[in-house]
Structure formats: structure tokens, C-alpha cells
Write an enzyme that holds these catalytic residues in place. Structure first.
Site, PDB file in Angstrom:
ATOM      1  N   ASP A  86       5.804   6.996  33.472  1.00  0.00           N
ATOM      2  CA  ASP A  86       6.096   8.383  33.841  1.00  0.00           C
ATOM      3  C   ASP A  86       7.606   8.586  33.957  1.00  0.00           C
ATOM      4  OD1 ASP A  86       3.376   8.764  34.038  1.00  0.00           O
ATOM      5  OD2 ASP A  86       3.333   8.436  36.210  1.00  0.00           O
TER       6      ASP A  86
HETATM    7  N1  URA Z   1       0.803   4.307  36.507  1.00  0.00           N
HETATM    8  C1  URA Z   1       1.345   5.492  36.856  1.00  0.00           C
HETATM    9  O1  URA Z   1       0.782   6.244  37.644  1.00  0.00           O
HETATM   10  N2  URA Z   1       2.530   5.831  36.319  1.00  0.00           N
HETATM   11  C2  URA Z   1       3.228   5.015  35.492  1.00  0.00           C
HETATM   12  O2  URA Z   1       4.322   5.354  35.046  1.00  0.00           O
HETATM   13  C3  URA Z   1       2.651   3.769  35.139  1.00  0.00           C
HETATM   14  C4  URA Z   1       1.427   3.446  35.657  1.00  0.00           C
END
Ligand code: URA
Length: 250
Positions: free
Chosen positions: A106
Site C-alpha cells: 500500500d
Molecule cells: N497488507 C496490507 O494491508 N497492506 C500492505 O501493503 C501489505 C500487506
């Protein structure tokens, strides 16, 4: 075993510009092959044997490239984006033009991200059938129920009904954050290590939410045998070593 390719193809593949930029560079005498300045970019070269210089610097040829990036917050895991800096922008022109991130973190997640142009390796690492472990460090703005490790080890079901594979949760403890930092009750966060075998959208955040918590900081520490190099500050990267590549390919 060398296979000859056009000089302009060689340089564009190595991310040194578009074909017309390479043509211009050659016209202005900025390209040399084996010590000779060349003006024509349609000539063939052997990438394994010929020494190609652009602006006096040797351009080495790699078919497959592998970079380990410590992704900082605020950049997107994409090859291009109209509004936001991407993880590929962070390489600032280094490496081949066909690099892409293996999976996504993310925008607000930090940590290990592999950038490569090796599609078959990426496919193997991301294949849901292979259950490649990914370990995350997270801070959560509340405590977790005491049975959280057990529930995750049995595989939980998310709010939307998605059934997850077993995961490993280690609760490291509580940590007080500086005033004005990440907010939780009284500025305390729970620190955890969570190892998951899948890579579903927002998976860690949704798993913690299913347990009644909220992730306020997330960082990926490993993917299969590949570990985050803690000497890399967020935003820094390096090429994988031969040993790291070999371990990823077994
Ligand atoms: N899980 C998440 O919620 N976000 C990420 O960036 C990676 C794994």
C-alpha cells in the site's frame, strides 16, 4: 552464444532513452562502441562482447535485473501513475526500462519490495498455490485479544467472507509513541510480527481489523528467502546479490 542486437535497441532496453533520443545522442557523438564513436544506431552489436559507452560511461547489459527496494511511505507500487511517484521512479533511470514491482505494498506501507523484469520469477513468488511467506512488522493502535495468535494460526475469515490460510502472529509488546506521533489510546501501540502465506488486497490491515485492531504502521520484512536489508533507508535500493537471486529461484 552472443546474439547481436541493434545498438538503439540495446540502449533503449537498458533504459537509456527513447529510440529518437538515442539517435540524437549518436548524432552528437555521445556514443562509442569499442572505442569508436558511432553515428548510426541501426548497426548491430554483441551485448556480451562489445563495449558500449554513453557519455563516456559503460552501459552493461543485463537480461534479468533484480533490485531490492526499501519502499518508503507515499509512493505507489506501480510502474507509472499520473499523480503519484512510483517505486520505479525511485530508481531514477537505473536498470532496464521493463522493471516492475513484484506484488504491491500500500502507499502507506514501507519495506521490502522486489523490482525485476523477470516475469517468471515474479509469477512464482506471487502464485497463490506456492504459499510464499511474507513477514510484516506492524504497530496497532490497541491491544489484540489473547487468543489472536491461535485464531490466526487456524485461519480466520474476513468481514467479506474471505477465508484465509493459517498465519503466524507474534506479539512483541507495547510501545509508547512520541507525543503527536501515531495515535492510539495514550499513544501506546502494540508491536507485532505477522507472517502470511498469501497477498490479498490490504490483507494485513483487514486481518487485524477482523481481530478488532487498527494498523497504524506497516513494514514488510521478508518475502520467501529474501530479507529486507536494514542498511537501506526508506527510498534506498540495491541490486540483489547472486546468492539472493539463486535462493529466490530454488
Ligand atoms: N497488507 C496490507 O494491508 N497492506 C500492505 O501493503 C501489505 C500487506
Amino acid at each position: 552464444m552472443g546474439q547481436n542486437i541493434r545498438l538503439d535497441r540495446f540502449l533503449t532496453d537498458m533504459g537509456k532513452g527513447t529510440r529518437s533520443q538515442i539517435k540524437e545522442a549518436a548524432k552528437s557523438g555521445r556514443i562509442q562502441v569499442n572505442g569508436q564513436t558511432v553515428k548510426k544506431t541501426d548497426q548491430k552489436i554483441d551485448p556480451q562482447k562489445d563495449a558500449v559507452l554513453l557519455d563516456g560511461r559503460e552501459v552493461s547489459y543485463h537480461i534479468w535485473e533484480y533490485f531490492l527496494l526499501n519502499k518508503p511511505q507515499g509512493v505507489v507500487s506501480a510502474t507509472r501513475d499520473d499523480k503519484c511517484r512510483t517505486v520505479i521512479d525511485l530508481l531514477e533511470g537505473e536498470g532496464r526500462k521493463d522493471l516492475f514491482p513484484v506484488g504491491r505494498l500500500d502507499k502507506d506501507t514501507e519495506g521490502l519490495l522486489l523490482l525485476t523484469n523477470d516475469g517468471s520469477l515474479a509469477h512464482r513468488l506471487l502464485s497463490p498455490k506456492r504459499h510464499v511467506d511474507k513477514q510484516y512488522y506492524a504497530q496497532i493502535s490497541s491491544s489484540l485479544p489473547p487468543d489472536a495468535p491461535k485464531r490466526l494460526s487456524e485461519g480466520i475469515t474476513l468481514a467479506d467472507g474471505t477465508r484465509l490460510l493459517p498465519a503466524r502472529l507474534e506479539i512483541l509488546g507495547m510501545k509508547q509513541m512520541p507525543e503527536g506521533g501515531l495515535s492510539g489510546e495514550d499513544n501506546w501501540v502494540t508491536e507485532i510480527l505477522l507472517t502470511i502465506q498469501e497477498g490479498k488486497f490490504h490483507q494485513v490491515k483487514r486481518m487485524i481489523s477482523a481481530l478488532g485492531g487498527t494498523v497504524v504502521f506497516l513494514k514488510r520484512l521478508s518475502m520467501g528467502p529474501l530479507k529486507l536489508d536494514e542498511t537501506l533507508a526508506p527510498g534506498q535500493y540495491r541490486r540483489l546479490t547472486g546468492e539472493e537471486i539463486a535462493r529466490l529461484k530454488v
